[in-house]
Design an enzyme around this catalytic site. Structure first.
Site, mmCIF file in Angstrom:
data_model
loop_
_atom_site.group_PDB
_atom_site.id
_atom_site.type_symbol
_atom_site.label_atom_id
_atom_site.label_comp_id
_atom_site.label_asym_id
_atom_site.label_seq_id
_atom_site.Cartn_x
_atom_site.Cartn_y
_atom_site.Cartn_z
ATOM 1 N N SER A 80 -5.709 47.463 -26.148
ATOM 2 C CA SER A 80 -4.503 46.820 -25.655
ATOM 3 C C SER A 80 -3.914 47.569 -24.443
ATOM 4 O O SER A 80 -4.543 47.625 -23.393
ATOM 5 C CB SER A 80 -3.494 46.694 -26.792
ATOM 6 O OG SER A 80 -2.559 45.684 -26.521
ATOM 7 N N LYS A 99 20.320 33.144 -24.879
ATOM 8 C CA LYS A 99 20.741 34.536 -24.991
ATOM 9 C C LYS A 99 20.406 35.128 -26.362
ATOM 10 O O LYS A 99 20.065 36.305 -26.478
ATOM 11 C CB LYS A 99 22.249 34.655 -24.716
ATOM 12 C CG LYS A 99 22.775 36.078 -24.750
ATOM 13 C CD LYS A 99 22.103 36.929 -23.672
ATOM 14 C CE LYS A 99 22.646 38.340 -23.668
ATOM 15 N NZ LYS A 99 21.954 39.200 -22.693
#
Length: 331
Positions: free
Chosen positions: A152, A204
């Site tokens: 990764s 948000k």
């Protein structure tokens, strides 16, 4: 020239030993006479040892014996070296420290090549890219290698080096991004908790665990992951000179070193000694001397670091954490 430098270094160390030995004897054996006992002799010996160490440090700074720098990326890759948000996980690699080490090696006139040791399951996206960029701008050969895990974010970093070495049994790959969130809505209802929203901006609070995820929020968060993934594919494709579709077709799988080599995800299979031999041939010398660059930090900050570093498996690293929304993203 090397022989001359070696002789001068030896002279500096010998001189330092003699000076501190004389000082130790004078202070603790000869004068005053009442201290000329076993304790004084032991202190004198300690003074000699300190003198040799200090003289050796001076000699090393004046006449370095290394020509290759090594930096180690071990554990989860984070901005500050924290455990990456996983309970009981060890401290990881502070990306800013690694960048500082690489830049310092690049400015060192004695360093002709850079080794990047990777033993990491991955980490935060931007810190991983910062290390990759530092490796890319190093002025000289850059070789990444792994004995255990280069997955990764670790592979993200390797894509910025000239080549990647691994062992037959190393774990390599996991070219992908994952996001996760804890859905605690049902649990909150059972214990009598409710979520009341005060926010400006539709998304948000996307990913907040105390409320159900709406379809448009799920699409929004998946879009962030997709964008990071496309960036990851682009970095690997460009840095490793691989077709982007081939990279996508790996589907974030991990591979053992031998298979990764056959797929051109790894350039060479070999031991650390074989790597150094190959690097010496490229630099046109009989051998290389490797110096491990470490971050400039107080002594006490280094205590226990070795015990905290462990080998990870199966690309389980943490990455880009949006703590405010309790939405976690990792490569």
């Amino acid at each position: 020239m090397a022989s001359s430098d070696g002789n001068v270094r030896l002279l500096i160390v010998a001189t330092g030993a003699v000076v501190f030995a004389a000082l130790g004897v004078a202070l603790f054996v000869v004068y005053p006479e009442t201290l000329a006992d076993l304790a004084g002799v032991l202190v004198a010996i300690a003074a000699i040892a300190v003198g040799i160490r200090l003289a050796g440090n001076v000699a090393d700074s004046l006449f370095p014996t290394y020509d290759v720098a090594e930096v180690a990326v071990e554990g989860p890759i984070t901005r500050d070296g924290g455990g990456g948000g996983i309970p009981s996980s060890p401290r990881g690699t502070p990306a800013d420290d690694i960048v500082e080490q690489i830049d310092r090696a690049d400015e060192d006139d004695n360093v002709d090549a850079l080794l990047v040791k990777l033993n990491t399951p991955g980490g935060e996206v931007v810190p991983s890219d910062d290390i990759r960029l530092a490796a890319e701008r190093f002025d000289g050969p850059t070789v990444a290698y792994t004995n255990d895990v280069c997955a990764s974010g670790g592979y993200w970093i390797a894509s910025g080096c000239d080549e990647l070495w691994a062992r037959d049994g190393s774990i390599v790959g996991s070219i992908g991004v994952i996001g996760s969130r804890v859905n605690a809505n049902d649990l909150a209802e059972k214990v009598g908790l409710s979520y009341e929203r005060f926010a400006a901006g539709e998304f948000k609070d996307a990913g907040t665990p105390l409320k159900e995820l709406e379809d448009d929020e799920r699409e929004y968060l998946q879009g962030l992951i997709d964008d990071y993934y496309e960036t990851f594919v682009e970095r690997v494709s460009d840095g490793r000179d691989l077709d982007s579709e081939f990279v996508r077709d790996t589907e974030a799988r991990i591979y053992l070193g031998e298979e990764a080599y056959e797929m051109d995800l790894v350039d060479h299979l070999g031991t650390r000694r074989e790597l150094e031999t190959e690097l010496a041939d490229r630099l046109g010398r009989d051998d290389v001397a490797v110096e491990e660059f470490e971050p400039d930090r107080p002594l006490m900050a280094r205590v226990g670091t070795g015990a905290q570093q462990v080998a990870y498996a199966f690309g389980s690293g943490i990455a880009g954490i949006a703590e405010e929304r309790e939405f976690r993203l990792r490569t």
